[in-house]
Design a protein around this motif. Structure first.
Motif, PDB file in Angstrom:
ATOM      1  N   GLY A 114      -0.772  -0.489 -11.331  1.00 41.79           N
ATOM      2  CA  GLY A 114      -1.507  -0.549 -10.073  1.00 41.79           C
ATOM      3  C   GLY A 114      -0.650  -0.150  -8.887  1.00 41.79           C
ATOM      4  N   THR A 115      -1.271   0.527  -7.934  1.00 40.87           N
ATOM      5  CA  THR A 115      -0.579   0.897  -6.704  1.00 40.87           C
ATOM      6  C   THR A 115      -1.503   0.583  -5.527  1.00 40.87           C
ATOM      7  OG1 THR A 115       0.621   2.676  -5.559  1.00 40.87           O
ATOM      8  CG2 THR A 115      -1.356   3.325  -6.770  1.00 40.87           C
ATOM      9  N   GLN A 116      -0.933  -0.034  -4.495  1.00 41.26           N
ATOM     10  CA  GLN A 116      -1.730  -0.475  -3.359  1.00 41.26           C
ATOM     11  C   GLN A 116      -2.002   0.685  -2.417  1.00 41.26           C
ATOM     12  OE1 GLN A 116      -2.994  -3.717  -2.523  1.00 41.26           O
ATOM     13  NE2 GLN A 116      -4.068  -2.532  -0.942  1.00 41.26           N
ATOM     14  N   VAL A 117      -3.265   0.825  -2.038  1.00 37.43           N
ATOM     15  CA  VAL A 117      -3.667   1.769  -0.992  1.00 37.43           C
ATOM     16  C   VAL A 117      -4.307   0.957   0.125  1.00 37.43           C
ATOM     17  CG1 VAL A 117      -5.245   3.639  -0.396  1.00 37.43           C
ATOM     18  CG2 VAL A 117      -3.996   3.712  -2.560  1.00 37.43           C
ATOM     19  N   THR A 118      -3.757   1.080   1.323  1.00 34.70           N
ATOM     20  CA  THR A 118      -4.272   0.366   2.480  1.00 34.70           C
ATOM     21  C   THR A 118      -4.620   1.370   3.560  1.00 34.70           C
ATOM     22  OG1 THR A 118      -2.898  -1.565   1.980  1.00 34.70           O
ATOM     23  CG2 THR A 118      -3.815  -1.408   4.202  1.00 34.70           C
ATOM     24  N   VAL A 119      -5.875   1.329   3.999  1.00 34.71           N
ATOM     25  CA  VAL A 119      -6.349   2.238   5.044  1.00 34.71           C
ATOM     26  C   VAL A 119      -6.643   1.402   6.281  1.00 34.71           C
ATOM     27  CG1 VAL A 119      -7.985   4.034   5.669  1.00 34.71           C
ATOM     28  CG2 VAL A 119      -7.368   3.679   3.264  1.00 34.71           C
ATOM     29  N   SER A 120      -5.805   1.566   7.291  1.00 32.85           N
ATOM     30  CA  SER A 120      -5.924   0.727   8.475  1.00 32.85           C
ATOM     31  C   SER A 120      -5.267   1.408   9.658  1.00 32.85           C
ATOM     32  CB  SER A 120      -5.263  -0.631   8.233  1.00 32.85           C
ATOM     33  OG  SER A 120      -5.275  -1.414   9.410  1.00 32.85           O
ATOM     34  N   SER A 121      -5.829   1.159  10.849  1.00 35.74           N
ATOM     35  CA  SER A 121      -5.225   1.684  12.064  1.00 35.74           C
ATOM     36  C   SER A 121      -4.278   0.645  12.664  1.00 35.74           C
ATOM     37  CB  SER A 121      -6.310   2.067  13.061  1.00 35.74           C
ATOM     38  OG  SER A 121      -7.170   0.986  13.312  1.00 35.74           O
TER      39      SER A 121
END
Length: 121
Positions: A114-121
């Motif tokens: 697993g690899t974390q993807v975070t989409v945030s400003s």
């Protein structure tokens, strides 16, 4: 022993892009379908995209037109190009590979860590 090693996750702003990679190593005879699932906090793991050995693809409706799955059979590697990322894409992304024996018999499905993807400003 078969291992799937993922890379490419991280933090990105909405509208940005990431490319995930997943390399399969070990005692590999025949890899057929490979793909990606994701799991957001509090939700079940869900399909993102799959690709057959001959590069037939399938996508979740939520990522069609934004994500592209591809593979390099010589390198036993699957990729996920993620464009136009949205906050709702935030999740842990897991790759998988279906392994078969020489006779075409299904052996097992292996998963990456697993690899974390975070989409945030």
């Amino acid at each position: 022993q078969v291992q799937l090693v993922e890379s490419g996750g991280g933090l990105v702003q909405p509208g940005g892009s990431l490319r995930l990679s997943c390399a399969v190593s070990g005692s590999i005879l025949n890899i057929r379908t490979m793909g990606w699932y994701c799991q957001a906090p509090g939700k079940e793991r869900e399909l993102v995209a799959t690709i057959t050995r001959l590069s037939g693809t399938r996508y979740a409706d939520s990522v069609k037109g934004r994500f592209t799955i591809s593979r390099d059979n010589a390198k036993n590697t699957v990729y996920l190009q993620m464009n136009s990322l949205k906050p709702e894409d935030t999740a842990v992304y897991y790759c998988y590979a279906d392994l078969y024996g020489v006779s075409g018999t299904y052996i097992k499905t292996y998963w990456g860590q697993g690899t974390q993807v975070t989409v945030s400003s």
